[in-house]
Design an enzyme around this catalytic site. Structure first.
Site, PDB file in Angstrom:
ATOM      1  N   GLU A   1     -30.805  52.434  38.126  1.00  0.00           N
ATOM      2  CA  GLU A   1     -31.062  53.865  38.279  1.00  0.00           C
ATOM      3  C   GLU A   1     -31.006  54.566  36.924  1.00  0.00           C
ATOM      4  OE1 GLU A   1     -28.264  55.252  41.306  1.00  0.00           O
ATOM      5  OE2 GLU A   1     -29.710  54.682  42.831  1.00  0.00           O
TER       6      GLU A   1
ATOM      7  N   GLU B   1     -32.219  49.868  47.451  1.00  0.00           N
ATOM      8  CA  GLU B   1     -30.925  50.256  48.034  1.00  0.00           C
ATOM      9  C   GLU B   1     -31.214  51.191  49.203  1.00  0.00           C
ATOM     10  OE1 GLU B   1     -28.052  51.853  45.293  1.00  0.00           O
ATOM     11  OE2 GLU B   1     -28.286  50.206  43.872  1.00  0.00           O
TER      12      GLU B   1
END
Ligand code: GLA
Length: 618
Positions: free
Chosen positions: A188, A263
């Site tokens: 991320e 995710e």
């Protein structure tokens, strides 16, 4: 040849034959190709839908890895995901540890034996509600080193580490005969920065470490543009509308897929003093269904959270007057498998959905039975010693040193100074990280809690020289956001009494990196003590089973059973029980030690056959 020489020769011969066999076995392991198709992944040239679930090897006892992997199979997963945790593998600079519960290569090979593929995430920044987002504390001892950047000292440490990871895991990529389908670089990054050169450097470092298969990045929907690297597949976190996922990936990947939700959160994690998170399965089954129906690949974060043992939890902090939020030790996550690895209703509901998308003629394996759980007989921890009676030799310095300055990663430091008493004075600690028990002449007089922005305390000091003790606990380094860069622990600036800086400190390092024990026959500490204590007991068991220590009557501290650091407890909740896996208990004699900071008189420790993860106490 004399006898010992002959023996040695035979030994050498045996070893040579063995290693030759290993080489042959390696060479013979079937290699696969894994590639990006326009719409889906291609495994050996055929479309492949990854149905993956995340679980972390350090959060599961090694003895239980295989049974968790079997549970993954039983839910219908064909792949598992895991991060690789730098601070677990390089606790001190250059000291690598890939043994025991840290043997990630064994974990990956075991997944392969169980018929699962693996998505590997050595990032090396992992977030993951893990201490410092996976970074080792000692990075902060290098002046000017800046994590998640191109800063040369960081890159040098990163390069050394990823080379070591590559030695363990690069041979386990599918193109070398292992189960690792693809490898994630960074984590991320788009939520953190926008330096594409730094991202490209990650790719280079991975490739130089032997990761020559498929690499990818992952980011939350809003940050994909900033976090993806041209040429690598941009995976998406947290978004599950197939149409939106496809549009987002296409927009950042030359108009093509494949589509991977790296995710997908079936619930969330917990932190101290805030309500437990649960999400009913019904809210998620239809969404999972639509993702699978649309042919997207997915990784459930988490399939099984397990427990964050020792002091390895992280914390969130967003600056200013927002709260510092250290995470609890349970990482149950309200995931399909509970903290102990048992199937929950969510597991069964997801399994039903996944079953619809099984290839014909491949029914799901039956769901393994729940693990037996039982309460232990209530324990009496009568062997007791004051923590203050067991201090190591101090480090002396005129100003207080941080944990980092003391070369200590986790645990506690006791800061001691002698001050002049005789009146009430205001104690103020600037930038306390994170929790302090304050003692005057060996008696506890108060606590300071960073979560509550507490930094000062009125102290009624008796006449004459007074011993001031400040026992500071590192409650977990920040694992997300820009405050990653401000992560030193302990007394990080100074201590003042009525505005005057307190000087001349003795610092006692209490890392608790091995389990403490109060030996049989230790003279009991005076009943009047209000100082933190260690308490031990030995108990016998006929049949070890899973159990949950019920810490509700205790104050704050941590627990070790048979040398295993189970994690922290704190009466404020929401976590009230500590999970003890049957694998860490023994038939016969077992040892337990508790470090209790606030309730030194507490000796009775009951346990339960079930967890309590959702009880807040005022
Ligand atoms: C992010 C991170 C994960 C984890 C989750 C929350 O998406 O990538 O490591 O921290 O949030 O559990």
């Amino acid at each position: 040849m004399d006898f010992s020489l002959r023996k040695r020769f035979r030994h050498f011969l045996l070893l040579s034959i063995l290693s030759a066999c290993c080489l042959v076995a390696q060479a013979q392991a079937p290699r696969h190709t894994f590639a990006l198709g326009a719409e889906s992944f291609l495994l050996d040239g055929q479309p492949f839908q990854m149905i993956s679930g995340e679980l972390h090897y350090p959060r599961i006892p090694r003895e239980a890895w295989r049974s968790r992997l079997k549970m993954a199979k039983a839910m219908g997963l064909n792949t598992i995901g895991t991060y690789v945790f730098w601070n677990a593998h390089e606790p001190q600079p250059g000291q690598y540890d890939f043994k025991g519960n840290n043997d990630v290569a064994a974990f990956v090979r075991m997944a392969q034996e169980e018929g699962l593929w693996v998505v590997l995430r050595p990032s090396p920044y992992v977030c993951a509600e893990w201490e410092f987002g996976g970074y080792p504390y000692w990075l902060q001892n290098v002046p000017g080193l800046k994590v998640r950047s191109q800063e040369p000292q960081y890159v040098a440490a990163y390069r050394r580490y990823i080379q070591a990871v590559g030695q363990q895991l690069a041979p386990l990529q599918v193109n070398h005969g292992g189960p690792v389908l693809m490898v994630q670089v960074e984590n991320e990054y788009g939520s953190y920065g926008s330096d594409k050169q730094y991202l490209a450097l990650n790719q280079q470092l991975f490739q130089q470490a032997g990761f020559d298969g498929l690499l990818y990045t992952c980011d939350p929907a809003n940050d994909v543009a900033a976090g993806h690297l041209p040429g690598l597949l941009p995976a998406v976190n947290g978004l599950d509308q197939p149409r939106e996922v496809k549009a987002l990936v296409r927009a950042n990947h030359n108009g093509q897929g494949p589509y991977f939700i790296a995710e997908w959160y079936p619930a969330w994690f917990d932190w101290w003093g805030a309500p437990h998170h649960t999400v009913p399965a019904e809210k998620y089954t239809a969404r999972l269904d639509s993702v699978l129906k649309a042919g997207l690949s997915i990784n459930l974060y988490m399939f099984h959270g397990g427990s964050t043992r020792g002091f390895m939890n992280g914390a969130n902090y967003k600056g200013g007057t927002t709260r510092y939020e250290p995470q609890v030790s349970s990482y149950d996550y309200d995931a399909p498998l509970d903290e102990a690895g048992n199937a929950t209703p969510k597991f069964l509901a997801f399994r039903q959905v996944i079953a619809k998308y099984r290839p014909a003629g491949q029914p799901l394996p039956p769901v393994p039975a729940a693990r037996p759980a039982a309460a232990l007989p209530t324990l009496q921890l009568t062997r007791v010693a004051s923590l203050l009676s067991r201090l190591p030799a101090p480090v002396v310095s005129s100003t207080p040193l941080t944990f980092e300055g003391l070369r200590q990663a986790y645990g506690f430091v006791l800061y001691r100074a002698t001050v002049r008493g005789g009146r009430t004075q205001l104690l103020k600690i600037t930038e306390l990280r994170d929790y302090a028990v304050v003692l005057v002449n060996g008696q506890r007089v108060g606590t300071l809690d960073r979560r509550l922005n507490q930094d000062s305390l009125r102290l009624a000091l008796p006449k004459g020289p007074v011993q001031l003790d400040i026992l500071v606990e590192n409650m977990g380094r920040i694992n997300f956001g820009k405050y990653l860069l401000e992560n030193t622990k302990g007394i990080t600036q100074n201590v003042r009494l009525d505005g005057r800086e307190v000087k001349d400190w003795r610092m006692y390092r209490l890392p608790f990196d091995t389990a403490p024990v109060v030996a049989q026959g230790t003279a009991p500490t005076s009943a009047a003590t209000a100082a933190p204590v260690l308490r031990s007991a030995t108990f016998t068991l006929a049949t070890p089973a899973d159990t949950y220590l019920d810490m509700r009557a205790w104050g704050k501290g941590c627990v070790w059973v048979n040398g295993h650091h189970l994690g922290r407890y704190w009466a404020i909740g929401p976590q009230q029980t500590l999970y003890v896996p049957a694998e860490w208990l023994k038939k016969g004699a077992n040892d337990i030690t508790v470090l209790e900071l606030l309730k030194p008189q507490q000796a009775t420790l009951p346990s339960l056959a079930h967890p309590i993860l959702s009880e807040l106490q005022p």
